[in-house]
Design an enzyme around this catalytic site. Structure first.
Site, PDB file in Angstrom:
ATOM      1  N   ASP A  19       0.827  -1.210   0.000  1.00  0.00           N
ATOM      2  CA  ASP A  19       0.000   0.000   0.000  1.00  0.00           C
ATOM      3  C   ASP A  19       0.860   1.258   0.000  1.00  0.00           C
ATOM      4  O   ASP A  19       1.958   1.272   0.553  1.00  0.00           O
ATOM      5  CB  ASP A  19      -0.929  -0.019   1.232  1.00  0.00           C
ATOM      6  CG  ASP A  19      -2.075   0.959   1.080  1.00  0.00           C
ATOM      7  OD1 ASP A  19      -2.473   1.254  -0.069  1.00  0.00           O
ATOM      8  OD2 ASP A  19      -2.578   1.432   2.108  1.00  0.00           O
ATOM      9  N   GLY A  22      -0.280   5.423  -4.424  1.00  0.00           N
ATOM     10  CA  GLY A  22      -0.933   6.681  -4.790  1.00  0.00           C
ATOM     11  C   GLY A  22      -0.319   7.855  -4.038  1.00  0.00           C
ATOM     12  O   GLY A  22       0.010   8.892  -4.630  1.00  0.00           O
ATOM     13  N   HIS A  36       1.926   3.550  -9.137  1.00  0.00           N
ATOM     14  CA  HIS A  36       1.730   2.111  -9.390  1.00  0.00           C
ATOM     15  C   HIS A  36       2.903   1.546 -10.193  1.00  0.00           C
ATOM     16  O   HIS A  36       3.356   0.432  -9.945  1.00  0.00           O
ATOM     17  CB  HIS A  36       0.412   1.866 -10.120  1.00  0.00           C
ATOM     18  CG  HIS A  36      -0.794   2.238  -9.296  1.00  0.00           C
ATOM     19  ND1 HIS A  36      -0.951   1.844  -7.990  1.00  0.00           N
ATOM     20  CD2 HIS A  36      -1.892   2.989  -9.592  1.00  0.00           C
ATOM     21  CE1 HIS A  36      -2.090   2.331  -7.514  1.00  0.00           C
ATOM     22  NE2 HIS A  36      -2.673   3.030  -8.463  1.00  0.00           N
ATOM     23  N   SER A  64      -7.687  -5.376  -4.830  1.00  0.00           N
ATOM     24  CA  SER A  64      -8.752  -5.968  -4.007  1.00  0.00           C
ATOM     25  C   SER A  64     -10.088  -5.955  -4.740  1.00  0.00           C
ATOM     26  O   SER A  64     -10.277  -5.215  -5.715  1.00  0.00           O
ATOM     27  CB  SER A  64      -8.883  -5.196  -2.690  1.00  0.00           C
ATOM     28  OG  SER A  64      -9.511  -3.946  -2.890  1.00  0.00           O
ATOM     29  N   SER A  65     -11.033  -6.736  -4.219  1.00  0.00           N
ATOM     30  CA  SER A  65     -12.407  -6.725  -4.747  1.00  0.00           C
ATOM     31  C   SER A  65     -12.927  -5.282  -4.793  1.00  0.00           C
ATOM     32  O   SER A  65     -13.619  -4.888  -5.726  1.00  0.00           O
ATOM     33  CB  SER A  65     -13.355  -7.505  -3.834  1.00  0.00           C
ATOM     34  OG  SER A  65     -12.809  -8.711  -3.403  1.00  0.00           O
ATOM     35  N   ARG A  70     -12.577   2.015  -7.845  1.00  0.00           N
ATOM     36  CA  ARG A  70     -11.769   3.231  -8.034  1.00  0.00           C
ATOM     37  C   ARG A  70     -12.123   3.885  -9.368  1.00  0.00           C
ATOM     38  O   ARG A  70     -12.770   3.258 -10.215  1.00  0.00           O
ATOM     39  CB  ARG A  70     -10.282   2.867  -8.000  1.00  0.00           C
ATOM     40  CG  ARG A  70      -9.837   2.508  -6.603  1.00  0.00           C
ATOM     41  CD  ARG A  70      -8.347   2.524  -6.475  1.00  0.00           C
ATOM     42  NE  ARG A  70      -7.985   2.218  -5.099  1.00  0.00           N
ATOM     43  CZ  ARG A  70      -6.756   2.257  -4.629  1.00  0.00           C
ATOM     44  NH1 ARG A  70      -5.753   2.572  -5.435  1.00  0.00           N
ATOM     45  NH2 ARG A  70      -6.505   1.981  -3.377  1.00  0.00           N
ATOM     46  N   LEU A 130      10.464 -20.675  -4.743  1.00  0.00           N
ATOM     47  CA  LEU A 130       9.545 -19.720  -4.104  1.00  0.00           C
ATOM     48  C   LEU A 130       8.190 -19.837  -4.789  1.00  0.00           C
ATOM     49  O   LEU A 130       8.124 -19.934  -6.020  1.00  0.00           O
ATOM     50  CB  LEU A 130      10.086 -18.290  -4.281  1.00  0.00           C
ATOM     51  CG  LEU A 130       9.167 -17.143  -3.839  1.00  0.00           C
ATOM     52  CD1 LEU A 130       9.046 -17.087  -2.305  1.00  0.00           C
ATOM     53  CD2 LEU A 130       9.692 -15.788  -4.336  1.00  0.00           C
ATOM     54  N   SER A 195      -7.955  -4.574   5.504  1.00  0.00           N
ATOM     55  CA  SER A 195      -8.573  -4.224   4.218  1.00  0.00           C
ATOM     56  C   SER A 195      -9.026  -5.440   3.407  1.00  0.00           C
ATOM     57  O   SER A 195      -8.785  -5.514   2.195  1.00  0.00           O
ATOM     58  CB  SER A 195      -7.621  -3.344   3.386  1.00  0.00           C
ATOM     59  OG  SER A 195      -7.350  -2.130   4.057  1.00  0.00           O
TER      60      SER A 195
HETATM   61  C1  IPE Z   1      -5.440  -2.681   0.082  1.00  0.00           C
HETATM   62  O1  IPE Z   1      -5.154  -1.335  -0.092  1.00  0.00           O
HETATM   63  C2  IPE Z   1      -5.458  -3.371  -1.239  1.00  0.00           C
HETATM   64  C3  IPE Z   1      -4.174  -3.479  -1.949  1.00  0.00           C
HETATM   65  C4  IPE Z   1      -3.008  -3.048  -1.534  1.00  0.00           C
HETATM   66  C5  IPE Z   1      -4.234  -4.138  -3.205  1.00  0.00           C
HETATM   67  P1  IPE Z   1      -6.297  -0.234  -0.197  1.00  0.00           P
HETATM   68  O2  IPE Z   1      -5.590   1.059  -0.446  1.00  0.00           O
HETATM   69  O3  IPE Z   1      -7.315  -0.622  -1.189  1.00  0.00           O
HETATM   70  O4  IPE Z   1      -6.944  -0.276   1.256  1.00  0.00           O
HETATM   71  P2  IPE Z   1      -7.786   0.830   2.049  1.00  0.00           P
HETATM   72  O5  IPE Z   1      -8.820   1.353   1.107  1.00  0.00           O
HETATM   73  O6  IPE Z   1      -6.830   1.913   2.450  1.00  0.00           O
HETATM   74  O7  IPE Z   1      -8.338   0.107   3.233  1.00  0.00           O
HETATM   75  C1  IPE Z   2      -1.822   0.173  -3.362  1.00  0.00           C
HETATM   76  O1  IPE Z   2      -1.575   1.535  -3.380  1.00  0.00           O
HETATM   77  C2  IPE Z   2      -2.076  -0.372  -4.741  1.00  0.00           C
HETATM   78  C3  IPE Z   2      -3.483  -0.717  -5.015  1.00  0.00           C
HETATM   79  C4  IPE Z   2      -4.441  -0.697  -4.144  1.00  0.00           C
HETATM   80  C5  IPE Z   2      -3.800  -1.122  -6.364  1.00  0.00           C
HETATM   81  P1  IPE Z   2      -2.741   2.603  -3.316  1.00  0.00           P
HETATM   82  O2  IPE Z   2      -3.159   2.939  -4.710  1.00  0.00           O
HETATM   83  O3  IPE Z   2      -3.839   2.163  -2.421  1.00  0.00           O
HETATM   84  O4  IPE Z   2      -1.983   3.837  -2.686  1.00  0.00           O
HETATM   85  P2  IPE Z   2      -2.548   4.844  -1.594  1.00  0.00           P
HETATM   86  O5  IPE Z   2      -2.957   4.025  -0.408  1.00  0.00           O
HETATM   87  O6  IPE Z   2      -3.701   5.577  -2.205  1.00  0.00           O
HETATM   88  O7  IPE Z   2      -1.380   5.735  -1.305  1.00  0.00           O
HETATM   89 MG    MG Z   3      -4.164   2.359  -0.446  1.00  0.00          MG
END
Ligand code: IPE
Ligand code: IPE
Ligand code: MG
Length: 248
Positions: A19, A22, A36, A64-65, A70, A130, A195
């Site tokens: 995570d 973004g 990303h 995630s689901s 988004r 692995l 999450s």
């Molecule tokens: C969890 O991150 C999912 C992934 C890293 C793929 P999110 O960014 O979607 O989680 P929340 O929304 O902060 O809980």
């Molecule tokens: C995790 O990073 C990647 C995905 C969920 C696809 P985020 O895109 O959730 O990044 P933040 O949490 O908004 O910084």
């Molecule tokens: Mg995130």
């Protein structure tokens, strides 16, 4: 000197919520999709680390689901990146002895991605160093629901007595059934939550969180997580004395 723990206390299976992509980009006043792309490089850092340290299984939460909700441009950019990664990385992973597998609901993914997922899984090395599992379109609740659906269908068809449904049987129908449960969970990005990742499988997993954003992941962060893991006493509901006795 490395803070690496001795091999005996290494996690066999590491599960990671990647995570912070973004926010990494937003801090640079750049579009989230750039984060990303930077995150994809961190995946390589993490895989290399697991291979070097002899960790047997790595499960990465990639999408995630709920991430389907988004903005369309972000989901589209993630699909493009996912396809590009599958095309550019899978052969090399296989060459390095990495088995690649996916968990999650595939029906929503574009056909090109589903085909490459199936190809990547089919061409697995026989004796992997692995096992890399990518959780994509994955939700812990979805995982438990699909296991329930499967078992209910077996019962309805008369092949399964509902009285025989126990924890072991459910465990064989959720994702990662052929692997030991994750020993260590890592979440980057500073948020202290699961999450909807592996809700069933994380029952006794050690949890570790870091403020580091996923694209900034390096070996120092992973060393710190493993050092912390090596210092923990896993009791699985027993007393400390019992655990000490079983290790004697
Ligand atoms: C969890 O991150 C999912 C992934 C890293 C793929 P999110 O960014 O979607 O989680 P929340 O929304 O902060 O809980
Ligand atoms: C995790 O990073 C990647 C995905 C969920 C696809 P985020 O895109 O959730 O990044 P933040 O949490 O908004 O910084
Ligand atoms: Mg995130």
């Amino acid at each position: 000197m490395s803070a690496a723990p001795p091999a005996a206390r290494l996690p066999r299976h590491l599960a990671v919520i990647m995570d912070g992509n973004g926010r990494w980009a937003e801090r640079r006043q750049r579009p989230r999709t750039l984060g990303h792309r930077a995150g994809a490089k961190a995946v390589q850092v993490c895989v290399d680390y697991c291979l070097d340290r002899g960790i047997e299984a790595l499960t990465l939460f990639a999408f995630s689901s709920e991430n389907w909700n988004r903005p369309q441009e972000e989901v589209g950019a993630l699909m493009k990146l996912f396809l590009r990664m599958l095309d550019s990385e899978v052969d090399e992973l296989h060459r390095r002895g990495v088995r690649v597998a996916f968990i999650g609901e595939r029906a929503q993914f574009p056909e090109a991605i589903r085909t490459r997922m199936a190809q990547a899984e089919a061409a697995a090395p026989a004796q992997p160093r692995l096992v890399l599992t990518i959780a994509a379109g994955y939700g812990g609740r979805w995982d438990i629901a699909q296991a329930c659906r499967h078992l209910a269908a077996e019962a309805a068809a008369g092949r399964l007595d509902p009285d025989h449904i126990d924890e072991a049987l459910v465990g064989r129908h959720v994702g990662l059934a052929d692997l030991p449960a994750p020993d260590l969970f890592i979440r980057t990005g500073g948020d202290l939550r699961i999450s909807n990742f592996l809700l069933w499988q994380l029952a006794y997993t050690e949890l570790w969180f870091t403020e580091t954003l996923w694209p900034d992941l390096d070996r120092t962060v992973l060393d710190a997580a493993l050092a912390d893991f090596a210092d923990r006493e896993r009791r699985f509901g027993l007393t400390s004395a019992q655990v000490a006795g079983s290790n004697a």
